[in-house]
Design an enzyme around this catalytic site. Sequence first.
Site, short mmCIF file in Angstrom:
data_model
loop_
_atom_site.label_atom_id
_atom_site.label_comp_id
_atom_site.label_asym_id
_atom_site.label_seq_id
_atom_site.Cartn_x
_atom_site.Cartn_y
_atom_site.Cartn_z
N HIS A 179 28.56 47.04 -34.46
CA HIS A 179 28.23 47.83 -35.50
C HIS A 179 27.93 47.42 -36.55
CE1 HIS A 179 28.74 51.25 -37.84
NE2 HIS A 179 28.53 49.99 -38.83
N GLU A 180 28.10 46.09 -36.74
CA GLU A 180 28.28 45.02 -38.26
C GLU A 180 27.24 44.26 -37.91
OE1 GLU A 180 29.64 45.38 -40.56
OE2 GLU A 180 30.62 46.32 -40.49
#
Length: 285
Positions: free
Chosen positions: A155-156
């Site tokens: 996600h990051e």
Amino acid sequence: MCLFCPALPPTAAPSSPWMPRRAFLLAASACVAAPALAQVDVGSASGMRKLVPAETLESSATQQYSQLLAQARAQKALAPPGHPQLQRLHAIARRLIPFTTQWNDRARQWHWEVNLIGSKQINAFCMPGGKIAFYTGILEQLKLTDDEVAMVMGHEMAHALREHARERIAKSRATGLGLSLGAQLLGLGDLGNMAANLGTQLLTLKFSRGDESDADLVGLELAARAGYNPEAAVSLWRKMGNATGSAQGGLAFLSTHPSGPERIRELESNVPKVQGLYAAARRGG
């Protein structure tokens, strides 16, 4: 207090908590060819981001990341190379990185770096240019499995790959300062000063719901291609949702990544799209 040092007996003389630390860099040129077609649908990235030179933003991110690590080191809160949780993060990153160039060709040039900071904060981030940091709080308080850590990291990474910070800054600057900033962003002004100013914003940016959805889905696919169970995305965000009712630690991650039923439903509807990728990765093909 050193968050990573073994406790010393009361009479023991203090010593250096660890040997000189070397930066952990991950090459983005691993010899794994990611399939060309994405299985999740996130649309095209906004053209607005082009107002901010990618090289300038990535340079700013590198500077701010170095400052953050220096501060953590001074507080004896930066994990040493042999720390088990840091080694765990490195192993997960090595599996994810080969699949990043499908989403952003610039990732081939990035010097990926992963660090672990001792803090009760429930937080993690990836700055432009592939600078990743996890706080021990997110690993320990949420008791994340490797699959769930991969979802957080994916996600990051996706925020960086989709250049959400670049787009947010372009939009906010253009709205606030108009055409005069436009000239500066296009290389007609002092890019050095702009780089310094941009760096201070990178850890405080709040992404839009659309950005968060993008990052959820791209991260889901990255992790599935790397052989991490996509179902973990759902269990991760359920844990995040439960953490909002806890008084433990700071919820910095949740302040910029709000959890909720809608987010979980969207992930649940996309898990089947990447199950084939996960199965193929588990088979080794």
